[in-house]
Design a protein around this motif. Structure first.
Motif, short mmCIF file in Angstrom:
data_model
loop_
_atom_site.label_atom_id
_atom_site.label_comp_id
_atom_site.label_asym_id
_atom_site.label_seq_id
_atom_site.Cartn_x
_atom_site.Cartn_y
_atom_site.Cartn_z
N LEU A 195 0.87 -1.18 0.00
CA LEU A 195 0.00 0.00 0.00
C LEU A 195 0.90 1.22 0.00
N THR A 196 0.78 2.07 -1.02
CA THR A 196 1.61 3.27 -1.09
C THR A 196 1.01 4.37 -0.22
N LEU A 197 1.80 4.85 0.72
CA LEU A 197 1.36 5.91 1.63
C LEU A 197 1.92 7.23 1.12
N ASP A 198 1.18 7.86 0.20
CA ASP A 198 1.69 9.10 -0.38
C ASP A 198 1.37 10.31 0.48
N GLU A 199 0.91 10.06 1.74
CA GLU A 199 0.82 11.15 2.69
C GLU A 199 2.22 11.65 3.05
N PHE A 200 3.22 10.79 2.81
CA PHE A 200 4.59 11.15 3.12
C PHE A 200 5.30 11.65 1.88
N SER A 201 6.32 12.42 2.08
CA SER A 201 7.14 12.89 0.98
C SER A 201 8.61 12.65 1.33
N PRO A 202 9.27 11.69 0.66
CA PRO A 202 8.75 10.86 -0.44
C PRO A 202 7.76 9.82 0.06
N PRO A 203 6.93 9.24 -0.83
CA PRO A 203 5.96 8.22 -0.41
C PRO A 203 6.66 7.01 0.20
N LEU A 204 5.93 6.30 1.04
CA LEU A 204 6.43 5.07 1.65
C LEU A 204 5.52 3.91 1.26
N ASP A 205 6.09 2.73 1.15
CA ASP A 205 5.32 1.52 0.88
C ASP A 205 5.07 0.78 2.18
N ALA A 206 3.81 0.40 2.43
CA ALA A 206 3.46 -0.46 3.56
C ALA A 206 3.31 -1.87 3.02
N GLN A 207 4.02 -2.82 3.62
CA GLN A 207 3.94 -4.22 3.21
C GLN A 207 3.52 -5.07 4.39
N TYR A 208 2.61 -6.01 4.13
CA TYR A 208 2.13 -6.92 5.17
C TYR A 208 3.24 -7.91 5.51
N ALA A 209 3.63 -7.96 6.78
CA ALA A 209 4.77 -8.79 7.20
C ALA A 209 4.36 -9.95 8.08
N GLY A 210 3.06 -10.29 8.10
CA GLY A 210 2.61 -11.44 8.89
C GLY A 210 1.79 -11.02 10.10
N ASP A 211 1.32 -12.02 10.84
CA ASP A 211 0.52 -11.72 12.01
C ASP A 211 0.91 -12.66 13.15
#
Length: 302
Positions: A195-211
Motif C-alpha cells: 500500500l503506497t502511503l503518499d501522505e509522506f514525501s517521499p511516499p512510503l510503501d506499507a507491506q504486510y509482514a505477517g501476524d
C-alpha cells in the motif's frame, strides 16, 4: 525495587468485592503465582506505576471508575499487558464493551479456579512471546509497526518511530490519519502486495509482514523504488494518454473518486477509462490491472 522473580507470573486483580479478591488471591497464590490486589481503578493505576504485571484480572462493574474506563487508562500505560474481564453470566453487553475498551478475554462470575489459571497462563505466555518478538525486531533495526485487527497502532520499533517523526511528527497522530486506509487494506482478502502511503514525501510503501495469533499484524514500511511514469504505461500497454494517467494512479491504490480529483475529471469518466484499460489488459478487475501496471512501472525504475 521489586524482588519478584522475572520468570514468575505476576497477576493484578482489580475487584471492589473483598470476598472475590480473597478467593482469587488464595487460588492464584496456591498455584504459585504472585498476586497484586486493588479494590478500585485508582489503586490499580497506582500499582502499575511501580510494578508491571503480566496479566490483569479486572471486574467490569465497580463504583466511581468502572472497569471499562480503568481498562482504557491501564492500556495507555501498559499497551502490551493482557487484560481479562470478569463479568456476570448474562452480561453480554459488558463482554462486548470489554473487548472494545482493550480487553483480550473474559471470564464469568462466579469464577472457576481452573479456568482462571488456564486463561492467565495462555495470555501471559502469548504476551511474553510477543514481547520477545518486538525486542528482536527492535534489535534488527526494521521499520516495523504492529497493529490490531482494526488497524490501530499497538507498537512500533524505534527505527519506525524515528522515520515517522522525521517526516510528519508524533507517531500516534500520524497513524490516526493513516488508520482508515490501513484497516481497509488489511481487511481486503485480495489486497495488493503493498500500500503506497503518499501522505509522506517521499511516499512510503506499507507491506504486510505477517501476524501473531491472528490478532496482532505486522506492517513493514520502506521507501518504494523509483517507478516509471505514465508514458511508460502508455507505450508498454498501448494505452491512450488519458488511460495511462488513470492506470498510473490506479497502481497507487487510488479510488475512482481520488483519481477524478487528481486528474480533474468526473468519477464516471474515470470509470469509462478504466473499462478500456481492463479490455486492453484482458483483465476484469482493478486489482489485476493494478498488478500489471505496477510490474511495468517497476520494470522502468531508474
Amino acid at each position: 525495587m521489586s524482588t519478584i522473580m522475572p520468570n514468575n507470573i505476576i497477576v493484578l486483580v482489580v475487584d471492589d468485592s473483598p470476598e472475590s479478591l480473597g478467593m482469587l488471591n488464595a487460588t492464584l497464590n496456591q498455584a504459585g503465582l504472585t498476586v497484586l490486589v486493588a479494590l478500585n481503578g485508582l489503586q490499580a493505576l497506582s500499582i502499575v506505576e511501580r510494578i508491571q504485571p503480566d496479566v490483569i484480572l479486572l471486574d467490569a462493574i465497580m463504583p466511581e471508575m468502572n472497569g471499562f474506563d480503568t481498562c482504557q487508562k491501564l492500556k495507555e500505560r501498559l499497551p502490551a499487558t493482557p487484560i481479562i474481564f470478569m463479568t456476570g453470566l448474562d452480561d453480554s453487553a459488558h463482554v462486548l464493551r470489554g473487548f472494545e475498551s482493550g480487553g483480550v478475554d473474559y471470564i464469568t462470575k462466579p469464577v472457576v479456579p481452573d479456568e482462571v489459571l488456564a486463561r492467565i497462563r495462555v495470555h501471559s505466555h502469548n504476551a511474553r512471546l510477543a514481547q520477545s518478538a518486538q525486542v528482536a525486531l527492535d534489535y534488527a533495526g526494521q521499520y516495523i509497526f504492529c497493529v490490531n485487527q482494526r488497524g490501530e497502532l499497538e507498537w512500533a520499533t524505534p527505527q519506525a518511530q524515528q522515520l515517522i517523526s522525521e517526516l510528519k511528527g508524533e507517531v500516534a497522530t500520524v497513524w490516526a490519519k493513516l488508520q482508515p486506509r490501513i484497516a481497509t487494506w488489511l481487511a481486503d482478502e485480495q489486497r495488493p502486495a503493498h500500500l503506497t502511503l503518499d501522505e509522506f514525501s517521499p511516499p512510503l510503501d506499507a507491506q504486510y509482514a505477517g501476524d501473531y495469533n491472528n490478532l496482532h499484524r505486522l506492517i513493514r514500511l520502506s521507501e518504494p523504488k523509483q517507478k516509471g511514469n505514465e508514458q511508460d504505461l502508455q507505450h508498454a500497454l498501448q494505452l491512450t494518454r488519458r488511460e495511462s494517467e488513470v492506470a498510473y494512479w490506479l497502481s497507487f491504490g487510488k479510488t475512482n473518486w481520488e483519481i477524478a480529483q487528481i486528474l480533474s475529471m468526473s468519477p464516471r469518466t474515470v470509470n469509462k477509462h478504466l473499462e478500456q484499460v481492463y479490455k486492453k489488459l484482458s483483465v476484469d478487475n482493478r486489482t489485476a490491472a493494478a498488478s500489471i501496471c505496477i510490474r511495468v512501472l517497476e520494470g522502468h525504475a531508474s
